[in-house]
Design a protein around this motif. Sequence first.
Motif, mmCIF file in Angstrom:
data_model
loop_
_atom_site.group_PDB
_atom_site.id
_atom_site.type_symbol
_atom_site.label_atom_id
_atom_site.label_comp_id
_atom_site.label_asym_id
_atom_site.label_seq_id
_atom_site.Cartn_x
_atom_site.Cartn_y
_atom_site.Cartn_z
ATOM 1 N N ASN A 1 -4.571 1.047 10.055
ATOM 2 C CA ASN A 1 -3.167 1.130 9.650
ATOM 3 C C ASN A 1 -2.835 2.472 9.003
ATOM 4 O O ASN A 1 -1.778 2.612 8.399
ATOM 5 C CB ASN A 1 -2.820 -0.009 8.678
ATOM 6 C CG ASN A 1 -2.690 -1.328 9.416
ATOM 7 O OD1 ASN A 1 -2.823 -1.381 10.634
ATOM 8 N ND2 ASN A 1 -2.437 -2.395 8.691
ATOM 9 N N THR B 1 -4.889 2.091 -4.299
ATOM 10 C CA THR B 1 -4.823 0.629 -4.430
ATOM 11 C C THR B 1 -6.254 0.103 -4.347
ATOM 12 O O THR B 1 -7.008 0.512 -3.453
ATOM 13 C CB THR B 1 -3.980 0.014 -3.288
ATOM 14 O OG1 THR B 1 -2.676 0.577 -3.353
ATOM 15 C CG2 THR B 1 -3.878 -1.489 -3.411
ATOM 16 N N HIS C 1 -9.513 -2.621 9.195
ATOM 17 C CA HIS C 1 -8.098 -2.997 9.276
ATOM 18 C C HIS C 1 -7.205 -1.954 8.598
ATOM 19 O O HIS C 1 -6.228 -1.474 9.188
ATOM 20 C CB HIS C 1 -7.915 -4.375 8.628
ATOM 21 C CG HIS C 1 -6.496 -4.727 8.330
ATOM 22 N ND1 HIS C 1 -5.576 -5.010 9.313
ATOM 23 C CD2 HIS C 1 -5.822 -4.827 7.146
ATOM 24 C CE1 HIS C 1 -4.407 -5.275 8.755
ATOM 25 N NE2 HIS C 1 -4.532 -5.165 7.443
ATOM 26 N N PHE C 2 -7.544 -1.589 7.358
ATOM 27 C CA PHE C 2 -6.694 -0.649 6.623
ATOM 28 C C PHE C 2 -6.763 0.750 7.232
ATOM 29 O O PHE C 2 -5.768 1.473 7.255
ATOM 30 C CB PHE C 2 -7.101 -0.608 5.143
ATOM 31 C CG PHE C 2 -6.693 -1.851 4.375
ATOM 32 C CD1 PHE C 2 -5.385 -2.308 4.410
ATOM 33 C CD2 PHE C 2 -7.607 -2.555 3.600
ATOM 34 C CE1 PHE C 2 -4.988 -3.452 3.703
ATOM 35 C CE2 PHE C 2 -7.232 -3.693 2.891
ATOM 36 C CZ PHE C 2 -5.924 -4.138 2.946
ATOM 37 N N LYS C 3 -7.946 1.132 7.717
ATOM 38 C CA LYS C 3 -8.085 2.458 8.332
ATOM 39 C C LYS C 3 -7.220 2.520 9.603
ATOM 40 O O LYS C 3 -6.524 3.498 9.849
ATOM 41 C CB LYS C 3 -9.560 2.708 8.659
ATOM 42 C CG LYS C 3 -9.873 4.182 8.823
ATOM 43 C CD LYS C 3 -11.319 4.421 9.127
ATOM 44 C CE LYS C 3 -11.424 5.804 9.762
ATOM 45 N NZ LYS C 3 -12.611 5.974 10.566
ATOM 46 N N ILE D 1 0.871 -1.186 0.000
ATOM 47 C CA ILE D 1 0.000 0.000 0.000
ATOM 48 C C ILE D 1 0.900 1.225 0.000
ATOM 49 O O ILE D 1 1.721 1.392 0.910
ATOM 50 C CB ILE D 1 -0.881 0.057 1.276
ATOM 51 C CG1 ILE D 1 -1.603 -1.270 1.533
ATOM 52 C CG2 ILE D 1 -1.844 1.246 1.226
ATOM 53 C CD1 ILE D 1 -2.756 -1.548 0.635
ATOM 54 N N LEU E 1 -12.158 -5.326 6.386
ATOM 55 C CA LEU E 1 -10.921 -4.834 5.745
ATOM 56 C C LEU E 1 -10.822 -3.316 5.869
ATOM 57 O O LEU E 1 -9.728 -2.769 6.077
ATOM 58 C CB LEU E 1 -10.898 -5.228 4.259
ATOM 59 C CG LEU E 1 -10.605 -6.689 3.940
ATOM 60 C CD1 LEU E 1 -10.824 -6.969 2.453
ATOM 61 C CD2 LEU E 1 -9.176 -7.072 4.334
ATOM 62 N N ASP F 1 -6.611 6.224 -0.437
ATOM 63 C CA ASP F 1 -5.507 5.252 -0.593
ATOM 64 C C ASP F 1 -6.023 3.883 -1.023
ATOM 65 O O ASP F 1 -5.382 3.185 -1.799
ATOM 66 C CB ASP F 1 -4.763 5.052 0.732
ATOM 67 C CG ASP F 1 -4.205 6.356 1.271
ATOM 68 O OD1 ASP F 1 -3.591 7.090 0.482
ATOM 69 O OD2 ASP F 1 -4.405 6.637 2.477
ATOM 70 N N ILE F 2 -7.167 3.510 -0.429
ATOM 71 C CA ILE F 2 -7.664 2.146 -0.654
ATOM 72 C C ILE F 2 -9.148 2.165 -1.008
ATOM 73 O O ILE F 2 -9.964 2.732 -0.264
ATOM 74 C CB ILE F 2 -7.445 1.285 0.603
ATOM 75 C CG1 ILE F 2 -5.947 1.007 0.728
ATOM 76 C CG2 ILE F 2 -8.225 -0.023 0.534
ATOM 77 C CD1 ILE F 2 -5.564 0.223 1.902
ATOM 78 N N LYS G 1 1.267 5.380 0.016
ATOM 79 C CA LYS G 1 0.572 6.658 0.256
ATOM 80 C C LYS G 1 0.538 7.408 -1.070
ATOM 81 O O LYS G 1 1.447 7.284 -1.892
ATOM 82 C CB LYS G 1 1.328 7.473 1.306
ATOM 83 C CG LYS G 1 0.880 7.142 2.723
ATOM 84 C CD LYS G 1 -0.231 8.088 3.185
ATOM 85 C CE LYS G 1 -1.017 7.514 4.347
ATOM 86 N NZ LYS G 1 -2.424 7.862 4.375
ATOM 87 N N SER H 1 -4.574 4.212 6.516
ATOM 88 C CA SER H 1 -4.951 4.511 5.130
ATOM 89 C C SER H 1 -6.302 5.219 5.078
ATOM 90 O O SER H 1 -7.166 5.027 5.936
ATOM 91 C CB SER H 1 -5.067 3.227 4.318
ATOM 92 O OG SER H 1 -3.816 2.616 4.191
ATOM 93 N N VAL I 1 -9.642 5.168 3.402
ATOM 94 C CA VAL I 1 -10.354 4.054 2.760
ATOM 95 C C VAL I 1 -11.712 4.509 2.212
ATOM 96 O O VAL I 1 -12.357 5.385 2.797
ATOM 97 C CB VAL I 1 -10.579 2.920 3.800
ATOM 98 C CG1 VAL I 1 -11.345 1.747 3.200
ATOM 99 C CG2 VAL I 1 -9.253 2.440 4.383
#
Length: 311
Positions: free
Chosen positions: A135, A109, A131-133, A103, A128, A191-192, A105, A137, A139
Motif C-alpha cells: 500500500n 505508526t 500488506h502495508f508495503k 496511516i 502485515l 511509516d510503519i 505519510k 508505506s 515498513v
Amino acid sequence: MNNKFDNNTSEKNQPIWENLKKLKKQLLTAFSDNKFDNETLIELEDVLIMADTGPKTAKEIISNLSEQVSEDSYENSKSARLHLANIINQRLNKLCPNEPISIKKNQLTVFLLVGVNGSGKTTTIGKLAHHFKNNGSKVALAACDTFRAAAKDQLNIWGEENGVTVFSSECSDPSSVAFEAVTNSIEQNIDILLVDTAGRLPSKKNLIEELKKLNRVLTKALSESPLYKWIILDSNTGQNALNQISQFREALDINGLILTKFDGINKAGFLLTLSDLDNLPVMFVGTGESIEDLSVFDAKKVGNNILGIAD
Ligand SMILES: Nc1nc2c(ncn2[C@@H]2O[C@H](COP(=O)(O)OP(=O)(O)OP(=O)(O)O)[C@@H](O)[C@H]2O)c(=O)[nH]1
Ligand SMILES: [Mg+2]
C-alpha cells in the motif's frame, strides 16, 4: 492482499468455507422440518453450544430468535431461518472495524502485536509488512521477542522476504529494543513499525509486567503518534479466548484483534461469542502460512457461510 474472502470464483477451492459450513449443515438440519417450535429452538441452542458458541451467547441468540418468532404465531422454518441468519449477521457485523486504520505519510505508526505462544504473531507481522508495503508505506520490524533464541532469526527471514529493515539488538530487555527501534524508525522516516513480542500466557505475572513496561515505553517514545495494540488469536482457541483477551486487556488497552489460522477454523460458533466483547474489532484474518494469506474480515461472507440468507 490475497482476498480469499472476496474471491467468489474460486470458492470451491477454499477450505476455509468448508469448515464454516459444518455449522451451517448442523443448523440447517435443525430447520429441516417445515415446522418451527420449541423443540427446534432447543435443538438450535444445542448446535450452537457444540459449535463453541458458549452457553451465554447461545442462550442470548435463541431468546432473541424466539422473541422475533413469537410463540403463538410460530412461523414456518424458512422465515425463522431468515431471522436467525439476521441475528448471526448482526453479531458478525459488530466484529468489523468502525474506522479504517489511519496511516499518515511522514508520521510513524506503530503496531504492537501480543498473544499467547504460537498464536501466529511473527507470521502475521510478515504478512502485515507485505500488506502495508504494497500500500506504499515504508515498513520496518522490531524484534522484541528477546525470550526465544530463534525468534530474531524468524523475524529476519520475514524481513528479508519483504525487503524491509529489522531492528534488533543483543539487549534482552524488549522495552529497550522497542525504544531503539522507534528512535531509528523516526530517523529513517519509516511509516510503519511492526513490533514482534514473545508469546506469553496472561497468567504469567512477570511476563505481563514486561508487556506493561513495553507499552509504557512505546507510549512515551511516540507521544502523539498512533500506537495500535492488537491481540493475535488462533481461531481455534475456543471459549478460553475470552479469558485470554480479558487478562491481556487488564495489562494493555488492546484495540484490535487478528484471527489467525482461520483456514483451519473448527468451530465457527466461537466467532459469535467474540462479538460480545466491546471495542475489539477483527482487523485482519490469517488464512494460511504464506505472506499473502491475510484478509480483511468480511462479516457478510462469513455469515452467509454459517447460515446464508439465500438458503
Ligand atoms: N494455517 C495457518 N497457519 C498459521 C497462520 N498463522 C500462523 N500460522 C502458523 O502457526 C505457527 C506459529 O506461528 P508463529 O508466527 O511462529 O507464532 P508466534 O505467535 O510468533 O509464536 P511464538 O513467538 O512462539 O509465541 C507457524 O507454523 C505458522 O506458520 C494462519 O493464518 N494459518
Ligand atoms: Mg513469534
